[in-house]
Design a protein around this motif. Structure first.
Motif, short mmCIF file in Angstrom:
data_model
loop_
_atom_site.label_atom_id
_atom_site.label_comp_id
_atom_site.label_asym_id
_atom_site.label_seq_id
_atom_site.Cartn_x
_atom_site.Cartn_y
_atom_site.Cartn_z
N TRP A 226 0.91 -1.25 0.03
CA TRP A 226 -0.14 -0.06 0.18
C TRP A 226 0.87 1.33 0.19
N LEU A 227 2.06 1.18 0.72
CA LEU A 227 3.04 2.33 0.73
C LEU A 227 3.66 2.39 -0.68
N LEU A 228 3.82 1.52 -1.32
CA LEU A 228 4.68 1.56 -2.47
C LEU A 228 3.60 2.18 -3.69
N ASP A 229 2.05 1.86 -3.23
CA ASP A 229 1.21 2.49 -4.44
C ASP A 229 0.89 3.77 -4.17
N ASP A 230 1.99 4.75 -4.06
CA ASP A 230 1.83 6.06 -4.15
C ASP A 230 1.04 6.81 -2.92
N ASN A 231 0.70 6.09 -1.98
CA ASN A 231 0.34 6.49 -0.74
C ASN A 231 0.75 7.07 0.43
N PHE A 232 2.10 7.24 0.24
CA PHE A 232 3.14 7.61 1.27
C PHE A 232 4.52 8.13 0.41
N VAL A 233 4.75 9.31 0.99
CA VAL A 233 6.17 9.86 0.63
C VAL A 233 7.05 9.23 1.51
N PHE A 234 8.04 8.81 0.96
CA PHE A 234 9.23 8.07 1.38
C PHE A 234 10.34 9.07 1.75
N LEU A 235 10.42 9.52 3.07
CA LEU A 235 11.38 10.63 3.36
C LEU A 235 12.95 10.00 3.82
N GLY A 236 12.92 8.92 4.38
CA GLY A 236 14.21 8.43 4.93
C GLY A 236 14.17 6.84 5.14
N TYR A 237 15.21 6.29 5.12
CA TYR A 237 15.48 4.78 5.51
C TYR A 237 16.62 4.75 6.09
N ARG A 238 16.85 3.78 7.07
CA ARG A 238 18.20 3.24 7.53
C ARG A 238 18.08 1.83 8.35
N GLU A 239 18.99 1.08 8.31
CA GLU A 239 19.12 -0.38 8.86
C GLU A 239 19.75 -0.18 10.19
N TYR A 240 19.30 -1.09 10.96
CA TYR A 240 19.83 -1.05 12.55
C TYR A 240 20.55 -2.65 12.73
N THR A 241 21.58 -2.69 13.42
CA THR A 241 22.05 -3.70 13.88
C THR A 241 21.92 -4.00 15.13
N VAL A 242 21.69 -5.27 15.73
CA VAL A 242 21.49 -5.62 17.09
C VAL A 242 22.89 -6.06 17.62
N MET A 243 23.39 -5.65 18.69
CA MET A 243 24.84 -5.91 19.05
C MET A 243 24.78 -5.82 20.68
N ASP A 244 25.78 -6.89 21.08
CA ASP A 244 26.00 -6.71 22.58
C ASP A 244 26.63 -5.64 23.07
N GLU A 245 26.36 -4.77 23.77
CA GLU A 245 26.65 -3.51 24.51
C GLU A 245 27.14 -3.62 25.69
N GLY A 246 27.46 -4.93 26.34
CA GLY A 246 28.13 -4.94 27.50
C GLY A 246 27.10 -5.16 28.66
N GLU A 247 26.24 -3.91 28.68
CA GLU A 247 24.84 -3.81 29.59
C GLU A 247 23.79 -4.68 28.95
N GLY A 248 23.80 -5.19 27.83
CA GLY A 248 22.92 -5.92 27.25
C GLY A 248 22.89 -5.89 25.88
N LEU A 249 21.72 -6.30 25.14
CA LEU A 249 21.73 -6.29 23.60
C LEU A 249 21.05 -4.76 23.44
N GLY A 250 21.58 -4.24 22.30
CA GLY A 250 21.19 -2.79 21.92
C GLY A 250 21.09 -3.01 20.25
N VAL A 251 20.33 -1.83 19.88
CA VAL A 251 20.51 -1.67 18.49
C VAL A 251 21.02 -0.37 18.13
N LYS A 252 21.73 -0.50 16.73
CA LYS A 252 22.41 0.66 16.57
C LYS A 252 22.39 1.01 14.97
N ALA A 253 22.08 2.19 14.59
CA ALA A 253 22.02 2.31 13.16
C ALA A 253 23.23 2.24 12.37
#
Length: 287
Positions: A226-253
């Motif tokens: 539905w988004l691809l069918d011109d129903n939304f304006v895509f402004l930005g995109y970025r992927e995130y990685t799950v990694m061990d931060e010592g204090e526990g798992l975290g997500v980082k761009a």
């Protein structure tokens, strides 16, 4: 209220009066630019507005905007926020004026109008001629014509505001418009990659049958399509990685994956611990 006008033909009597007050000593090259630009400008003026503007003042307004248009740096948007005074530019307005010249692009009018609204001022008149242009090697205008079918199209926006902005207000609005135009540039530049990223998400969702129910996958795929069918304006995109931060798992761009307004902006992204996220979001990474 914003009065933004369409593209009907200008009142021939007004255009004729305007052309008659062009000084005789104007060069043929200048006249070749001024006449078509005046025609484009007047197409955006309602007849009810024109009688209040003497031909000489209207010519000064159009000529001053043409000078600004002509002086636009190559491939760079030109932005001007000022309060016209007769001694400087030949015409006056009750409030400040905002002018923007840029390559024609989607999202320009709404985005610049929103920036103006954030200044607290109201727009009492807005004109938006779009011209087909030819510039010489130095960037100077040599021809202005119809935008239809032109290889180079430039957008000229002229806003008249309901109040005079302070010097700080002028600088702030110019900076805001510059940031908005920068965002538009990267969003338009990355339109195809942004769309491809969503298509990749669709394929990824379809392959997630071992992690999510059929209903969840079907709902996600339908939404993404539905988004691809011109129903939304895509402004930005970025992927995130799950990694061990010592204090526990975290997500980082992952900055190198950024597109649109999330491409290469800001400082090094920090990690966000999953335990600090709402449970339903954290479960998406660990479930």
């Amino acid at each position: 209220m914003v009065r933004s006008h369409g593209t009907s033909a200008p009142n021939p009597n007004v255009l004729d009066r305007l052309l008659k007050v062009i000084p005789e000593d104007v060069s043929p090259e200048r006249r070749a630019l001024l006449e078509p630009f005046a025609h484009m400008y007047l197409k955006r003026l309602a007849d009810s507005e024109i009688p209040d503007l003497p031909a000489e003042q209207l010519l000064a307004e159009i000529s001053d905007l043409l000078d600004f248009f002509d002086a636009r740096p190559s491939d760079t948007p030109a932005i001007r926020v000022f309060t016209p005074h007769g001694a400087e530019c030949g015409y006056e307005t009750p409030g400040s004026v905002v002018q923007v010249v840029s390559d024609d692009s989607p999202f320009l009018v709404d985005s610049v109008t929103a920036a103006v609204a954030r200044s607290g001022a109201l727009v009492v008149r807005h004109l938006h001629p779009i011209a087909g242009t030819v510039r010489d090697d130095s960037g100077k205008l040599v021809e202005i014509g119809s935008a239809r079918g032109a290889s180079s199209r430039e957008s000229v926006q002229h806003f008249e505001l309901d109040r005079v902005l302070s010097e700080d207000g002028i600088r702030s609005l110019e900076d805001d418009i510059a940031a908005v135009l920068g965002d538009i540039r990267v969003v338009v530049r990355d339109f195809a990659p942004l769309s491809e990223a969503i298509k990749t998400m669709v394929e990824t969702a379809k392959k997630s049958v071992h992690h999510y129910s059929f209903e969840e996958i079907s709902e996600a795929v339908d939404f993404l399509n539905w988004l691809l069918d011109d129903n939304f304006v895509f402004l930005g995109y970025r992927e995130y990685t799950v990694m061990d931060e010592g204090e526990g798992l975290g997500v980082k761009a992952r900055p190198e994956t950024g597109l649109g307004i999330l491409s290469g902006r800001g400082s090094e992204p920090r990690s966000i611990l999953l335990k600090d996220l709402p449970r339903h979001l954290a479960n998406r990474y660990t479930g």
